[in-house]
Motif scaffolding. Structure first.
Motif, PDB file in Angstrom:
ATOM      1  N   LYS A 249      17.829  45.334  40.276  1.00  0.00           N
ATOM      2  CA  LYS A 249      16.563  45.942  39.869  1.00  0.00           C
ATOM      3  C   LYS A 249      16.756  47.218  39.051  1.00  0.00           C
ATOM      4  CE  LYS A 249      14.009  44.119  43.854  1.00  0.00           C
ATOM      5  NZ  LYS A 249      13.217  44.463  45.072  1.00  0.00           N
ATOM      6  N   GLU A 250      17.900  47.853  39.227  1.00  0.00           N
ATOM      7  CA  GLU A 250      18.145  49.095  38.498  1.00  0.00           C
ATOM      8  C   GLU A 250      18.523  48.870  37.035  1.00  0.00           C
ATOM      9  OE1 GLU A 250      20.957  51.541  40.436  1.00  0.00           O
ATOM     10  OE2 GLU A 250      19.925  51.578  42.373  1.00  0.00           O
ATOM     11  N   LEU A 251      18.894  47.649  36.697  1.00  0.00           N
ATOM     12  CA  LEU A 251      19.449  47.402  35.372  1.00  0.00           C
ATOM     13  C   LEU A 251      18.423  46.945  34.344  1.00  0.00           C
ATOM     14  CD1 LEU A 251      22.876  45.689  36.189  1.00  0.00           C
ATOM     15  CD2 LEU A 251      22.401  48.086  35.665  1.00  0.00           C
ATOM     16  N   ILE A 252      17.356  46.285  34.773  1.00  0.00           N
ATOM     17  CA  ILE A 252      16.401  45.692  33.831  1.00  0.00           C
ATOM     18  C   ILE A 252      15.129  46.517  33.770  1.00  0.00           C
ATOM     19  CG2 ILE A 252      15.034  43.656  33.273  1.00  0.00           C
ATOM     20  CD1 ILE A 252      17.108  41.966  34.655  1.00  0.00           C
ATOM     21  N   ALA A 253      14.722  46.879  32.563  1.00  0.00           N
ATOM     22  CA  ALA A 253      13.502  47.676  32.379  1.00  0.00           C
ATOM     23  C   ALA A 253      12.294  46.942  32.944  1.00  0.00           C
ATOM     24  CB  ALA A 253      13.285  47.952  30.887  1.00  0.00           C
ATOM     25  N   GLY A 254      11.646  47.566  33.923  1.00  0.00           N
ATOM     26  CA  GLY A 254      10.465  46.970  34.529  1.00  0.00           C
ATOM     27  C   GLY A 254      10.754  45.863  35.514  1.00  0.00           C
ATOM     28  N   GLY A 255      12.037  45.563  35.739  1.00  0.00           N
ATOM     29  CA  GLY A 255      12.397  44.502  36.661  1.00  0.00           C
ATOM     30  C   GLY A 255      12.181  43.115  36.064  1.00  0.00           C
ATOM     31  N   ARG A 256      12.446  42.090  36.877  1.00  0.00           N
ATOM     32  CA  ARG A 256      12.392  40.711  36.389  1.00  0.00           C
ATOM     33  C   ARG A 256      10.985  40.307  35.961  1.00  0.00           C
ATOM     34  NH1 ARG A 256      15.603  40.081  41.062  1.00  0.00           N
ATOM     35  NH2 ARG A 256      13.976  38.904  42.157  1.00  0.00           N
ATOM     36  N   LYS A 257       9.984  40.767  36.675  1.00  0.00           N
ATOM     37  CA  LYS A 257       8.605  40.384  36.348  1.00  0.00           C
ATOM     38  C   LYS A 257       8.213  40.871  34.963  1.00  0.00           C
ATOM     39  CE  LYS A 257       3.856  40.554  38.099  1.00  0.00           C
ATOM     40  NZ  LYS A 257       2.966  41.035  39.205  1.00  0.00           N
ATOM     41  N   GLU A 258       8.541  42.122  34.664  1.00  0.00           N
ATOM     42  CA  GLU A 258       8.214  42.647  33.338  1.00  0.00           C
ATOM     43  C   GLU A 258       9.055  41.970  32.268  1.00  0.00           C
ATOM     44  OE1 GLU A 258       8.624  46.875  31.018  1.00  0.00           O
ATOM     45  OE2 GLU A 258       7.531  46.913  32.931  1.00  0.00           O
ATOM     46  N   ALA A 259      10.300  41.662  32.586  1.00  0.00           N
ATOM     47  CA  ALA A 259      11.163  40.980  31.615  1.00  0.00           C
ATOM     48  C   ALA A 259      10.567  39.634  31.220  1.00  0.00           C
ATOM     49  CB  ALA A 259      12.556  40.792  32.191  1.00  0.00           C
ATOM     50  N   LEU A 260       9.975  38.935  32.178  1.00  0.00           N
ATOM     51  CA  LEU A 260       9.370  37.634  31.892  1.00  0.00           C
ATOM     52  C   LEU A 260       8.125  37.752  31.025  1.00  0.00           C
ATOM     53  CD1 LEU A 260       9.884  36.001  35.378  1.00  0.00           C
ATOM     54  CD2 LEU A 260      10.748  35.083  33.211  1.00  0.00           C
ATOM     55  N   ASN A 261       7.587  38.949  30.907  1.00  0.00           N
ATOM     56  CA  ASN A 261       6.418  39.186  30.060  1.00  0.00           C
ATOM     57  C   ASN A 261       6.770  39.978  28.801  1.00  0.00           C
ATOM     58  OD1 ASN A 261       4.156  37.994  31.609  1.00  0.00           O
ATOM     59  ND2 ASN A 261       4.777  39.475  33.170  1.00  0.00           N
ATOM     60  N   THR A 262       8.062  40.042  28.497  1.00  0.00           N
ATOM     61  CA  THR A 262       8.538  40.791  27.329  1.00  0.00           C
ATOM     62  C   THR A 262       9.076  39.826  26.284  1.00  0.00           C
ATOM     63  OG1 THR A 262       9.157  42.697  28.705  1.00  0.00           O
ATOM     64  CG2 THR A 262      10.155  42.550  26.515  1.00  0.00           C
ATOM     65  N   ASP A 263       8.458  39.813  25.094  1.00  0.00           N
ATOM     66  CA  ASP A 263       8.971  38.968  24.020  1.00  0.00           C
ATOM     67  C   ASP A 263      10.071  39.708  23.270  1.00  0.00           C
ATOM     68  OD1 ASP A 263       7.630  40.795  22.401  1.00  0.00           O
ATOM     69  OD2 ASP A 263       6.070  39.391  21.779  1.00  0.00           O
ATOM     70  N   PHE A 264      10.687  39.026  22.322  1.00  0.00           N
ATOM     71  CA  PHE A 264      11.834  39.606  21.634  1.00  0.00           C
ATOM     72  C   PHE A 264      11.504  40.912  20.911  1.00  0.00           C
ATOM     73  CE2 PHE A 264      14.099  39.849  17.520  1.00  0.00           C
ATOM     74  CZ  PHE A 264      15.298  40.340  18.004  1.00  0.00           C
ATOM     75  N   PRO A 265      10.453  40.951  20.070  1.00  0.00           N
ATOM     76  CA  PRO A 265      10.170  42.224  19.395  1.00  0.00           C
ATOM     77  C   PRO A 265       9.931  43.374  20.367  1.00  0.00           C
ATOM     78  CG  PRO A 265       8.953  40.440  18.365  1.00  0.00           C
ATOM     79  CD  PRO A 265       9.527  39.895  19.627  1.00  0.00           C
ATOM     80  N   SER A 266       9.260  43.082  21.476  1.00  0.00           N
ATOM     81  CA  SER A 266       8.986  44.129  22.466  1.00  0.00           C
ATOM     82  C   SER A 266      10.261  44.598  23.155  1.00  0.00           C
ATOM     83  CB  SER A 266       7.983  43.623  23.511  1.00  0.00           C
ATOM     84  OG  SER A 266       6.748  43.281  22.909  1.00  0.00           O
ATOM     85  N   SER A 267      11.208  43.689  23.313  1.00  0.00           N
ATOM     86  CA  SER A 267      12.481  44.085  23.942  1.00  0.00           C
ATOM     87  C   SER A 267      13.231  45.068  23.053  1.00  0.00           C
ATOM     88  CB  SER A 267      13.339  42.850  24.227  1.00  0.00           C
ATOM     89  OG  SER A 267      13.892  42.301  23.043  1.00  0.00           O
ATOM     90  N   VAL A 268      13.122  44.886  21.740  1.00  0.00           N
ATOM     91  CA  VAL A 268      13.764  45.823  20.810  1.00  0.00           C
ATOM     92  C   VAL A 268      13.036  47.163  20.836  1.00  0.00           C
ATOM     93  CG1 VAL A 268      14.440  46.206  18.411  1.00  0.00           C
ATOM     94  CG2 VAL A 268      14.508  43.890  19.367  1.00  0.00           C
ATOM     95  N   GLU A 269      11.719  47.108  20.914  1.00  0.00           N
ATOM     96  CA  GLU A 269      10.916  48.344  20.953  1.00  0.00           C
ATOM     97  C   GLU A 269      11.271  49.196  22.161  1.00  0.00           C
ATOM     98  OE1 GLU A 269       6.218  49.784  20.850  1.00  0.00           O
ATOM     99  OE2 GLU A 269       6.728  47.665  21.112  1.00  0.00           O
ATOM    100  N   LYS A 270      11.585  48.572  23.283  1.00  0.00           N
ATOM    101  CA  LYS A 270      11.891  49.323  24.495  1.00  0.00           C
ATOM    102  C   LYS A 270      13.187  50.130  24.374  1.00  0.00           C
ATOM    103  CE  LYS A 270       9.362  46.396  27.743  1.00  0.00           C
ATOM    104  NZ  LYS A 270       9.437  45.478  28.909  1.00  0.00           N
ATOM    105  N   VAL A 271      14.011  49.777  23.404  1.00  0.00           N
ATOM    106  CA  VAL A 271      15.259  50.511  23.186  1.00  0.00           C
ATOM    107  C   VAL A 271      15.158  51.430  21.979  1.00  0.00           C
ATOM    108  CG1 VAL A 271      17.738  50.289  22.697  1.00  0.00           C
ATOM    109  CG2 VAL A 271      16.621  48.709  24.276  1.00  0.00           C
ATOM    110  N   PHE A 272      14.487  50.960  20.917  1.00  0.00           N
ATOM    111  CA  PHE A 272      14.489  51.703  19.657  1.00  0.00           C
ATOM    112  C   PHE A 272      13.113  52.204  19.220  1.00  0.00           C
ATOM    113  CE2 PHE A 272      18.151  48.727  19.276  1.00  0.00           C
ATOM    114  CZ  PHE A 272      19.150  49.694  19.325  1.00  0.00           C
ATOM    115  N   GLY A 273      12.101  52.006  20.049  1.00  0.00           N
ATOM    116  CA  GLY A 273      10.766  52.494  19.736  1.00  0.00           C
ATOM    117  C   GLY A 273      10.636  53.989  19.953  1.00  0.00           C
ATOM    118  N   PRO A 274       9.432  54.532  19.727  1.00  0.00           N
ATOM    119  CA  PRO A 274       9.239  55.986  19.844  1.00  0.00           C
ATOM    120  C   PRO A 274       9.441  56.525  21.256  1.00  0.00           C
ATOM    121  CG  PRO A 274       7.148  54.835  19.489  1.00  0.00           C
ATOM    122  CD  PRO A 274       8.220  53.837  19.256  1.00  0.00           C
ATOM    123  N   LYS A 275       9.253  55.677  22.260  1.00  0.00           N
ATOM    124  CA  LYS A 275       9.448  56.092  23.645  1.00  0.00           C
ATOM    125  C   LYS A 275      10.393  55.110  24.340  1.00  0.00           C
ATOM    126  CE  LYS A 275       4.921  58.343  24.097  1.00  0.00           C
ATOM    127  NZ  LYS A 275       3.647  58.400  24.865  1.00  0.00           N
TER     128      LYS A 275
END
Length: 441
Positions: A249-275
């Motif tokens: 649970k410590e490794l994945i942003a938002g945990g598995r549930k949020e990961a299942l609701n994260t598409d590819f562009p959003s996954s990039v935003e979580k690392v390189f977006g403004p926040k």
């Protein structure tokens, strides 16, 4: 951003190669170029691309239009290419060209009798500019149907240098070091990884890199051809290795549930977006285009990558993928569609997208200086120099029902595994059942 119109072919030789002309030395250009011989014709192109990728491909289409006078129309299919294209053919509205993202789908199209073999001009360009492996993946029963215009280097982990520097983490060399580094990043206040679980294809890529490194290339090839069952111990072991990440649970942003609701562009935003919410995101080289175009990141400075690390006692994997352009027999303007493929086979066409970023060409005739930055140049050099040792994306080699359909087969079953990674053996059994049915059909 509006696409730029760019006329890139400046020599008679390049124009001849791109458009099949025979008009050097002052004779008339008969198949495009100066006299816009394709004026009034429209080439319809279908493909999976959307957003930044679609915009960059449109620049390539605009360059083709500038040279030939032909208009182009791009239709985004979403992930279910085979279903959408099949429906269009049945409805009498087939596109002229399809950018096929899976080898299995290309084979399906060819065996259905939908495809036109590449022209002599296109084949000549492939023989001159491509490693044999790309010709192999574009052929069915010895006939070349597909031109690989865009390739992917799918053995890259992209990271936010500021996040890793803040945590005091260096790019890891092994999978165990990767998980350890992830915990250090997590302890510093950011999640380690952003995972695009809503898009099942990203999860197949995770599995394939682990499997290639851990099980080795021979088993990888056997599993890709379904000559090895998915219930094999090596598959269960690789799922267990992937599950170490999914369970934590410590490794994945938002945990598995949020990961299942994260598409590819959003996954990039979580690392390189403004926040930023995570320090790393695994996927192919095309992350660079999204990080740069959508979030203003300078590739190599505040967005960088390291090779997918070796697993266990294996070697670091090199997994690739690609989009092959094919011409449909039932397209309303298939002849003009073939002219587009002849253009796409040239380094001039590849240079348009290479300049825009988020792109690699398997065409070794494309000068490395065509790429927009040192990172992409390094990626391109790595891919081209790997030659026939590259292993093609496994799910892309499978029948579409197993390896290339949203909500079905491998995509869905790995999403289910992300949701609950507690039983790798059970997941392997489900994968084998789905694969056996798809390969039989």
């Amino acid at each position: 951003m509006m696409p730029r119109r760019t006329a890139l072919i400046t020599s008679c030789t390049a124009l001849t190669l791109a458009l099949g002309t025979a008009a050097c030395g002052g004779g008339p250009v008969t198949s495009g170029g100066g006299d816009k011989a394709l004026s009034g014709q429209t080439v319809t192109v279908a493909g999976v691309w959307s957003g930044t990728e679609q915009g960059n491909f449109q620049k390539v289409l605009d360059a083709f239009s500038a040279e030939t006078g032909a208009k182009t129309q791009f239709v985004s299919t979403g992930d279910n290419v085979s279903t959408v294209v099949g429906s269009k053919i049945e409805g009498g509205n087939a596109p002229d060209v399809v950018m096929v993202p899976q080898v299995g789908v290309l084979k399906q199209f060819a065996k259905s009798g939908w495809l036109t073999p590449l022209s002599a001009a296109a084949r000549k360009s492939v023989d001159a500019g491509y490693a044999p492996v790309w010709k192999e993946y574009g052929s069915v029963d010895g006939t070349l149907y597909g031109l690989y215009f865009k390739a992917a280097h799918k053995s890259t982990v992209w990271y936010n240098p500021e996040a890793l520097d803040q945590a005091g983490v260096k790019p890891p060399a092994t999978y165990d070091e990767l998980l350890k580094a992830g915990h250090t990043v997590s302890d510093s206040g950011l999640a380690a990884f952003s995972v695009a679980g809503q898009d099942g294809w990203t999860l197949t890529d995770w599995f394939e890199n682990i499997y290639l490194s851990q099980a080795g290339p021979e088993k990888y090839d056997a599993l890709a051809a379904h000559k090895l069952k998915w219930t094999d111990h090596s598959v269960v072991e690789a799922l267990g290795t992937l599950g170490k990440l999914f369970k934590d649970k410590e490794l994945i942003a938002g945990g598995r549930k949020e990961a299942l609701n994260t598409d590819f562009p959003s996954s990039v935003e979580k690392v390189f977006g403004p926040k930023p919410r995570a320090g790393m995101v695994y996927e192919g080289d095309f992350i660079a285009g999204v990080a740069h175009d959508q979030f203003g990141r300078t590739i190599g400075k505040d967005a960088d990558f390291f090779p997918f690390p070796a697993v266990g006692h294996g070697k670091a994997p090199v997994v690739s993928g690609g989009d092959a352009a094919v011409v449909l027999k039932d397209g309303k303007n298939a002849k003009a569609g073939m002219k587009l493929l002849e253009y796409l086979a040239t380094p001039e066409a590849a240079a348009v997208w290479a300049k825009a970023g988020g792109y690699l060409s398997p065409n070794k005739s494309l000068p490395l200086k065509s790429y927009s930055d040192d990172v992409n140049r390094a990626l391109a050099k790595s891919l081209v120099q790997a030659g026939d040792s590259v292993r093609f994306d496994m799910s892309d080699q499978a029948p579409a029902a197993f390896g290339g359909t949203k909500g079905a087969g491998e995509w869905k079953l790995l999403q289910d595994f992300l949701r609950d990674p507690s039983n790798p053996k059970e997941t392997a059994a489900k994968l084998e059942a789905a694969a056996a049915k798809a390969y039989k059909d």
